[in-house]
Design an enzyme around this catalytic site. Structure first.
Site, short mmCIF file in Angstrom:
data_model
loop_
_atom_site.label_atom_id
_atom_site.label_comp_id
_atom_site.label_asym_id
_atom_site.label_seq_id
_atom_site.Cartn_x
_atom_site.Cartn_y
_atom_site.Cartn_z
N GLU A 113 -8.62 17.26 -90.18
CA GLU A 113 -8.81 18.64 -89.77
C GLU A 113 -7.85 19.02 -88.64
OE1 GLU A 113 -12.94 18.25 -88.72
OE2 GLU A 113 -13.56 19.32 -90.55
N PRO A 148 -8.62 43.43 -81.31
CA PRO A 148 -8.54 44.63 -80.45
C PRO A 148 -9.85 44.94 -79.75
CG PRO A 148 -7.58 45.07 -82.62
CD PRO A 148 -8.26 43.74 -82.71
N ASP A 190 3.17 35.87 -77.80
CA ASP A 190 2.48 36.85 -78.63
C ASP A 190 1.24 37.25 -77.84
OD1 ASP A 190 0.98 38.26 -80.42
OD2 ASP A 190 1.04 36.78 -82.02
N ASN A 231 -0.52 40.01 -78.26
CA ASN A 231 -1.45 40.83 -79.04
C ASN A 231 -1.90 42.06 -78.26
OD1 ASN A 231 -1.97 39.80 -81.74
ND2 ASN A 231 -2.66 37.93 -80.73
N PHE A 275 -0.75 47.64 -89.74
CA PHE A 275 -0.46 47.70 -88.29
C PHE A 275 1.02 47.52 -88.06
CE2 PHE A 275 0.44 45.59 -84.30
CZ PHE A 275 -0.11 46.49 -83.40
N HIS A 287 -0.07 32.42 -76.44
CA HIS A 287 -0.61 33.18 -77.57
C HIS A 287 -2.00 33.64 -77.17
CE1 HIS A 287 -1.45 33.42 -82.19
NE2 HIS A 287 -1.38 34.60 -81.61
#
Length: 603
Positions: free
Chosen positions: A345, A441, A487, A489, A558, A436
């Site tokens: 995993e 949102p 990133d 976001n 988006f 990151h």
């Protein structure tokens, strides 16, 4: 060169869905003779004239069967409700205030119409278009302009072919084409991944398409069409470096050029038909995408490359070996959940990676920033109230995003020299950050807290570096050059960017969403906890601050700037950035990928 964040998915990564609700639509009905005059008429004509009334239908005649694409219940009743009530005063006022367009978004055209008026395609506010029981034999390519349609009824006409432009109407949920003369379908129809109803009964479809349509479910039928689609788009226009401004004049002309690239490569587990149903499966496969990613990285040829969403297995089996052939070395940090997993995993957990040109730089130290661990520490810090502590533990701690910091030293062989030797008294250092931040949102407060924690940790690292490597008598984070990538976001008008660019943010900022965090975070401010705002203690500038950048993330639902390259403005000067991707090219080719990167120069 220049800085650019490039998400290479034909879809992208960060999932920001926009849904259009048409359950409470007003409806305009008209005959074929009336429609041309109504569309071309001035303000208020559509929806206010007695020949264009609000039409009430039963839910059964509005939407066909949701249960299957070949269900007999999907045949729509051709009977129009005989009552045409007049528009209400509120509807009239709304139509008049908006030139008659925003007050309704459903249109029905009947009466033996043979051709679709070009004026119809200017009505791009339409959400539903009913044109059943006419004599239409051809659909013009202009149908592509009606991108807000969720319902399109062209049943019981004389259509022999559908234009491929129908595949642009990606908001469609119900498409009725029964009782026409269609023998084949455009493969572009497979892009309509939101379809829940597709009615094709009563068409003389060729055997291959009919069998797939009849035997497969709707999703598989759309997938079958999409996989046959040949995408033959021209390469994007070359993105040459563009100067930001003239480099600052440095003492003794001692300059070191540093090129930086930031790129979210879209982890394979987030790149599926479930997220990007408008993309063929072959274009989503990692083996296909990774070739384009590495080709782009090699073309940019940056010195420092910061990647997000790198799968653990892919870092060790693909990225690191590929970079090492180019004389690059790297460092990697998976998301925190990897520590709780076993081998099979763990190898699929994604994280952040920093690669650097080993001919120019050497890695001195690397640091991890695990937001869930920091959140737990903040929640139990001195002075943190029960309410604030619970907010940290319940909202921030469960998000296992990470950031990483690499302390690089410029090799002596890469330093500029003159007849007296190297122009730098000592080998320069630079802290490279790659982060990151959480994607959702609805959790803008969590994004802001993660960035506050990241800046606090980065300031501690810089202070430690200033003491140990710059031999200062007291810690000073401002003495250490920083290149910050990630990133985030977060859009340019977010609290996250306000915090980075202004170096501070108030505790009552709207992005906190009224949730109380102050008692847990105020002690980590660079200026103490007495003020009504928190201070980062870093002086950062955005590489694209004065450049019109439309997006770093480009998907169907988006498009926006959420990836950034920043730098400490008292040490570095941004000289060039990669020219933004041509917006017209992106839209005309209906592709979904992006890039962004920048060249920095010490000052």
């Amino acid at each position: 060169m220049y800085g650019m964040s490039y998400e290479y998915h034909m879809p992208d990564h960060h999932q920001h869905q926009q849904h259009h609700d048409h359950h409470h639509q007003n409806h305009v009905s008209s005959t074929g003779k009336e429609i041309e005059a109504e569309i071309l008429s001035s303000s208020g004509a559509i929806g206010t004239d007695t020949s264009a009334r609000s039409l009430v239908r039963t839910q059964d005649s509005r939407h066909r069967s949701q249960g299957g694409h070949n269900n007999s219940n999907a045949r729509r009743s051709n009977q129009v409700h005989p009552h045409h009530p007049a528009l209400t005063a509120e509807e009239k006022a709304k139509a008049a205030a908006t030139n008659g367009q925003a007050g309704w978004d459903v249109l029905e055209i009947t009466g033996g119409v043979r051709n679709m008026s070009r004026s119809l395609f200017a009505m791009n506010h339409l959400g539903a278009l009913y044109m059943a029981n006419n004599q239409i034999s051809r659909i013009p390519a202009g149908i592509a302009s009606l991108k807000n349609l969720t319902i399109l009824d062209l049943s019981s006409n004389r259509l022999r072919v559908l234009p491929p432009e129908v595949g642009v109407l990606m908001q469609l949920r119900h498409l009725y084409l029964q009782q026409n003369l269609l023998r084949t379908l455009p493969f572009e129809l497979g892009r309509l991944y939101k379809l829940s109803t597709l009615a094709l009964d009563g068409n003389p479809l060729i055997q291959e398409i009919f069998e797939v349509y009849q035997d497969y479910g709707l999703d598989k039928f759309l997938g079958f069409l999409l996989e046959q689609l040949v995408i033959d788009s021209p390469p994007p226009p070359t993105r040459n470096p563009m100067p930001v401004h003239q480099p600052l004049s440095l003492a003794h002309n001692a300059k070191i050029n540093i090129s930086v690239m930031c790129y979210n490569v879209l982890c394979g587990q987030y790149c599926s038909r479930a997220q990007y149903g408008y993309c063929p499966q072959w274009a989503l496969e990692w083996d296909y995408r990774r070739k384009g990613i590495m080709n782009e990285i090699r073309r940019i040829a940056a010195d420092i490359i910061c990647l997000q969403e790198v799968e653990t297995e892919q870092y060790y089996s693909f990225f690191l070996p590929e970079f090492q052939t180019e004389d690059f070395e790297g460092a990697f940090l998976p998301k925190s959940r990897a520590k709780t997993m076993h081998g099979p995993e763990r190898i699929h957990v994604d994280g952040c990676a920093i690669f650097y040109n080993s001919r120019k730089y050497e890695l001195v130290e690397e640091y991890s920033v695990e937001f869930c661990h920091l959140a737990m520490s903040y929640a139990h810090s001195d002075g943190c109230t029960t309410e604030a502590s619970e907010n940290m533990l319940n909202r921030v701690m469960p998000k296992d995003n990470v950031g990483m910091v690499a302390l690089l030293r410029v090799k002596e062989s890469a330093l500029p020299t003159d007849e007296h030797g190297p122009r730098f008294p000592q080998q320069p250092f630079v802290l490279v950050v790659n982060a990151h931040v959480h994607w959702d949102p609805e959790y803008c407060d969590v994004k802001l807290i993660q960035c506050i924690m990241l800046c606090s940790r980065l300031r501690q690292i810089a202070e430690d570096v200033s003491m140990r490597f710059y031999h200062l008598s007291s810690p000073d984070a401002q003495k250490v050059p920083i290149i910050f990538t990630g990133d985030m976001n977060s859009l340019p008008d977010s609290g996250v960017l306000e915090f980075f660019m202004k170096g501070q943010i108030g505790y009552l900022h709207k992005d906190y969403k009224g949730i109380r965090y102050k008692p847990c975070i105020d002690r980590y401010s660079a200026a103490g906890k007495e003020k009504d705002y928190i201070i980062s203690g870093l002086q950062l500038a955005n590489a694209y601050q004065n450049i019109q950048l439309n997006y770093t993330n480009y998907t169907l639902d988006f498009k926006g700037v959420i990836d950034y390259i920043m730098y400490s403005k008292n040490h570095l000067n941004c000289t060039h950035v990669l020219r933004p991707l041509c917006k017209d090219w992106m839209e005309s080719n209906q592709l979904y990928d992006l890039r962004f990167n920048c060249l920095l120069q010490p000052c």
